[in-house]
Motif scaffolding. Sequence first.
Motif, PDB file in Angstrom:
ATOM      1  N   ASP A 132     -19.916 -24.595 -47.387  1.00 59.58           N
ATOM      2  CA  ASP A 132     -19.615 -25.501 -45.952  1.00 59.58           C
ATOM      3  C   ASP A 132     -18.392 -25.252 -45.577  1.00 59.58           C
ATOM      4  OD1 ASP A 132     -19.716 -27.483 -43.929  1.00 59.58           O
ATOM      5  OD2 ASP A 132     -20.300 -28.934 -45.510  1.00 59.58           O
ATOM      6  N   TYR A 133     -17.728 -25.845 -44.565  1.00 55.71           N
ATOM      7  CA  TYR A 133     -16.462 -25.304 -43.957  1.00 55.71           C
ATOM      8  C   TYR A 133     -16.002 -26.639 -43.131  1.00 55.71           C
ATOM      9  CZ  TYR A 133     -19.785 -25.157 -40.146  1.00 55.71           C
ATOM     10  OH  TYR A 133     -20.793 -25.347 -39.299  1.00 55.71           O
ATOM     11  N   THR A 134     -14.619 -26.877 -43.030  1.00 52.78           N
ATOM     12  CA  THR A 134     -13.898 -27.819 -42.437  1.00 52.78           C
ATOM     13  C   THR A 134     -14.129 -27.629 -40.984  1.00 52.78           C
ATOM     14  OG1 THR A 134     -12.598 -28.571 -43.951  1.00 52.78           O
ATOM     15  CG2 THR A 134     -12.114 -29.192 -41.720  1.00 52.78           C
ATOM     16  N   LEU A 135     -14.571 -28.501 -40.142  1.00 52.20           N
ATOM     17  CA  LEU A 135     -14.587 -28.362 -38.417  1.00 52.20           C
ATOM     18  C   LEU A 135     -13.711 -29.244 -37.912  1.00 52.20           C
ATOM     19  CD1 LEU A 135     -15.898 -26.867 -36.140  1.00 52.20           C
ATOM     20  CD2 LEU A 135     -17.469 -28.802 -35.874  1.00 52.20           C
ATOM     21  N   LEU A 136     -12.648 -28.918 -37.123  1.00 51.85           N
ATOM     22  CA  LEU A 136     -11.861 -29.688 -36.395  1.00 51.85           C
ATOM     23  C   LEU A 136     -12.436 -29.862 -34.833  1.00 51.85           C
ATOM     24  CD1 LEU A 136      -7.926 -29.695 -36.140  1.00 51.85           C
ATOM     25  CD2 LEU A 136      -9.405 -30.293 -34.183  1.00 51.85           C
ATOM     26  N   ALA A 137     -12.874 -31.137 -34.630  1.00 57.33           N
ATOM     27  CA  ALA A 137     -13.499 -31.168 -33.564  1.00 57.33           C
ATOM     28  C   ALA A 137     -13.080 -32.583 -32.824  1.00 57.33           C
ATOM     29  CB  ALA A 137     -15.102 -31.553 -33.808  1.00 57.33           C
ATOM     30  N   THR A 138     -13.427 -32.566 -31.515  1.00 54.68           N
ATOM     31  CA  THR A 138     -13.146 -33.993 -30.966  1.00 54.68           C
ATOM     32  C   THR A 138     -14.404 -34.510 -30.088  1.00 54.68           C
ATOM     33  OG1 THR A 138     -11.583 -34.842 -29.195  1.00 54.68           O
ATOM     34  CG2 THR A 138     -12.409 -32.689 -28.811  1.00 54.68           C
ATOM     35  N   SER A 139     -14.310 -35.332 -29.273  1.00 51.92           N
ATOM     36  CA  SER A 139     -15.513 -35.849 -28.507  1.00 51.92           C
ATOM     37  C   SER A 139     -15.965 -35.140 -27.440  1.00 51.92           C
ATOM     38  CB  SER A 139     -15.373 -37.267 -28.196  1.00 51.92           C
ATOM     39  OG  SER A 139     -14.439 -37.648 -27.079  1.00 51.92           O
ATOM     40  N   GLU A 217     -21.135 -28.672 -41.502  1.00 48.17           N
ATOM     41  CA  GLU A 217     -22.639 -28.716 -41.612  1.00 48.17           C
ATOM     42  C   GLU A 217     -22.931 -29.959 -41.018  1.00 48.17           C
ATOM     43  OE1 GLU A 217     -23.708 -27.179 -45.279  1.00 48.17           O
ATOM     44  OE2 GLU A 217     -23.567 -25.044 -44.673  1.00 48.17           O
ATOM     45  N   GLY A 218     -22.316 -31.006 -41.342  1.00 41.72           N
ATOM     46  CA  GLY A 218     -22.819 -32.411 -41.189  1.00 41.72           C
ATOM     47  C   GLY A 218     -22.453 -32.552 -39.651  1.00 41.72           C
ATOM     48  N   PHE A 219     -21.970 -31.889 -38.958  1.00 44.29           N
ATOM     49  CA  PHE A 219     -21.654 -32.077 -37.607  1.00 44.29           C
ATOM     50  C   PHE A 219     -22.825 -31.611 -36.644  1.00 44.29           C
ATOM     51  CE2 PHE A 219     -17.070 -32.773 -37.759  1.00 44.29           C
ATOM     52  CZ  PHE A 219     -16.956 -34.096 -36.805  1.00 44.29           C
ATOM     53  N   GLN A 225     -22.577 -34.134 -29.052  1.00 40.08           N
ATOM     54  CA  GLN A 225     -21.586 -35.387 -28.768  1.00 40.08           C
ATOM     55  C   GLN A 225     -20.300 -34.909 -29.083  1.00 40.08           C
ATOM     56  OE1 GLN A 225     -24.829 -37.808 -31.231  1.00 40.08           O
ATOM     57  NE2 GLN A 225     -23.399 -39.365 -30.403  1.00 40.08           N
ATOM     58  N   VAL A 226     -20.099 -33.766 -29.609  1.00 46.18           N
ATOM     59  CA  VAL A 226     -18.914 -33.387 -30.018  1.00 46.18           C
ATOM     60  C   VAL A 226     -18.499 -32.061 -29.372  1.00 46.18           C
ATOM     61  CG1 VAL A 226     -18.839 -34.524 -32.170  1.00 46.18           C
ATOM     62  CG2 VAL A 226     -19.465 -32.057 -32.140  1.00 46.18           C
ATOM     63  N   ARG A 227     -16.982 -31.819 -29.455  1.00 43.13           N
ATOM     64  CA  ARG A 227     -16.521 -30.320 -28.938  1.00 43.13           C
ATOM     65  C   ARG A 227     -15.720 -29.810 -30.113  1.00 43.13           C
ATOM     66  NH1 ARG A 227     -13.123 -31.385 -24.207  1.00 43.13           N
ATOM     67  NH2 ARG A 227     -14.938 -31.476 -23.253  1.00 43.13           N
ATOM     68  N   PRO A 228     -16.378 -28.639 -30.753  1.00 46.24           N
ATOM     69  CA  PRO A 228     -15.680 -27.772 -31.696  1.00 46.24           C
ATOM     70  C   PRO A 228     -14.287 -27.261 -31.156  1.00 46.24           C
ATOM     71  CG  PRO A 228     -17.484 -26.808 -30.802  1.00 46.24           C
ATOM     72  CD  PRO A 228     -17.561 -27.930 -30.214  1.00 46.24           C
ATOM     73  N   LEU A 229     -13.146 -27.343 -32.123  1.00 50.73           N
ATOM     74  CA  LEU A 229     -11.793 -26.865 -31.487  1.00 50.73           C
ATOM     75  C   LEU A 229     -11.746 -25.785 -32.541  1.00 50.73           C
ATOM     76  CD1 LEU A 229     -10.099 -30.134 -30.308  1.00 50.73           C
ATOM     77  CD2 LEU A 229     -11.470 -28.383 -29.134  1.00 50.73           C
ATOM     78  N   LEU A 230     -11.842 -26.052 -33.816  1.00 48.40           N
ATOM     79  CA  LEU A 230     -11.188 -24.863 -34.812  1.00 48.40           C
ATOM     80  C   LEU A 230     -12.392 -25.154 -36.157  1.00 48.40           C
ATOM     81  CD1 LEU A 230      -9.233 -23.087 -35.895  1.00 48.40           C
ATOM     82  CD2 LEU A 230      -7.880 -25.019 -36.798  1.00 48.40           C
ATOM     83  N   GLN A 236     -17.321 -17.117 -37.140  1.00 43.04           N
ATOM     84  CA  GLN A 236     -17.747 -18.182 -36.513  1.00 43.04           C
ATOM     85  C   GLN A 236     -19.007 -18.713 -37.231  1.00 43.04           C
ATOM     86  OE1 GLN A 236     -16.546 -19.712 -34.033  1.00 43.04           O
ATOM     87  NE2 GLN A 236     -15.539 -18.325 -32.972  1.00 43.04           N
ATOM     88  N   ARG A 237     -19.123 -20.060 -37.517  1.00 48.04           N
ATOM     89  CA  ARG A 237     -20.346 -20.717 -38.214  1.00 48.04           C
ATOM     90  C   ARG A 237     -21.346 -21.498 -37.406  1.00 48.04           C
ATOM     91  NH1 ARG A 237     -18.957 -20.977 -43.681  1.00 48.04           N
ATOM     92  NH2 ARG A 237     -20.952 -21.805 -43.881  1.00 48.04           N
ATOM     93  N   ASP A 238     -22.480 -21.253 -37.531  1.00 49.84           N
ATOM     94  CA  ASP A 238     -23.523 -22.112 -37.132  1.00 49.84           C
ATOM     95  C   ASP A 238     -23.444 -22.257 -35.381  1.00 49.84           C
ATOM     96  OD1 ASP A 238     -24.716 -22.810 -39.306  1.00 49.84           O
ATOM     97  OD2 ASP A 238     -23.058 -24.624 -39.484  1.00 49.84           O
ATOM     98  N   ASP A 239     -23.030 -21.051 -34.554  1.00 47.75           N
ATOM     99  CA  ASP A 239     -23.162 -20.927 -33.110  1.00 47.75           C
ATOM    100  C   ASP A 239     -21.887 -22.107 -32.773  1.00 47.75           C
ATOM    101  OD1 ASP A 239     -24.622 -18.986 -32.978  1.00 47.75           O
ATOM    102  OD2 ASP A 239     -26.347 -20.272 -33.394  1.00 47.75           O
TER     103      ASP A 239
END
Length: 333
Positions: A132-139, A217-219, A225-230, A236-239
């Motif tokens: 798994d990996y950390t995803l920094l995201a926003t709405s 992965e949980g996102f 509903q979210v916008r991946p930023l980092l 790149q993971r999971d497109d």
Amino acid sequence: MKYNFSRRRMLQVASGGVAAAALSTPAILRAQGAFPNRPINVVVPFDTGGYNDRLARAFAPFLQAELGQPLTIINRGGAGALLGHLFFMQQPVDGYTILCTSAAPYLPLNILTQDANFAVEDFHMVNLPSQDYTLLATSAGSEFEDINAVIARLQEDPGGLSIGIQAASADLVNLSILCDTNDIAFDDLRLVTYDGGGPARNAVAGGVVDIGLVGGEGFLPLREQVRPLLTFDTRQRDDWDGAIVTDVMGDDPAFVVGSQRGWGMHAALQEADPEAFQILTDAIEAASKNPDAIEALTTQQLATDWYGPEESNRMLAATSDVMEQYLHLLQGQ
């Protein structure tokens, strides 16, 4: 809780879609009395229903087909996987107890923050397919279009954004590293902490917080509903769109991989019983590469990659080293 995969249960699973090839004659044939000649226990140091539990149960029919013996899954949850890891280490080093766990971050956390009387080196990870990996995201409706805009805002005003995160987590360590790399005053950040990844992700998706850092992965169920930023990975993971760590943290960034989940043994087994050690390793590899197993696990959104012992243990050691450097964060200091 024990879950015994008897032959009858295997046939029930097969009728539900698991290929009959998994029930064929064991690929590893041994003389009577050779290892293994009785059922093997699989310790899952978490309660039923979580990722490791689902991975163990989905993989079990294929692994027991290779070994020619039933697998009994034993859930020993509690204390951040410490109880299950202690239970595993207390079992005889004879190959009849193996482990399915989130080796990282829980083994380092057990050692660094809970004074566990074992070391990472006491565990030999055969394969950690889930990285798994950390995803920094926003709405999805956020004003922030990319990570550079977030970094610029935090450089100007570290407390200007609310940041959803779990306390004492790999995600928190990654946030600290991002701040160190980009001259952001970490101590001035406005953190909103959550007890679990689910609530933190929901806060991001609902715009309750400006940004959030949680396991990527949980996102996936919230993708729209979210916008991946980092993405905290070098690929790149999971497109997901957005940046990766090398874009904002240099060519050789230090960061903590999220949950590294998969299969392990007692490291001491290699010397205590080299034959059993090799049989288990070969069986896990064969089952991991079985096309029917790959299809069955992929259908359940479970990882199937084969990294092997050398790479799996290297990744665990690297994560443990980074976490030790940020022990003060993990201890809440």
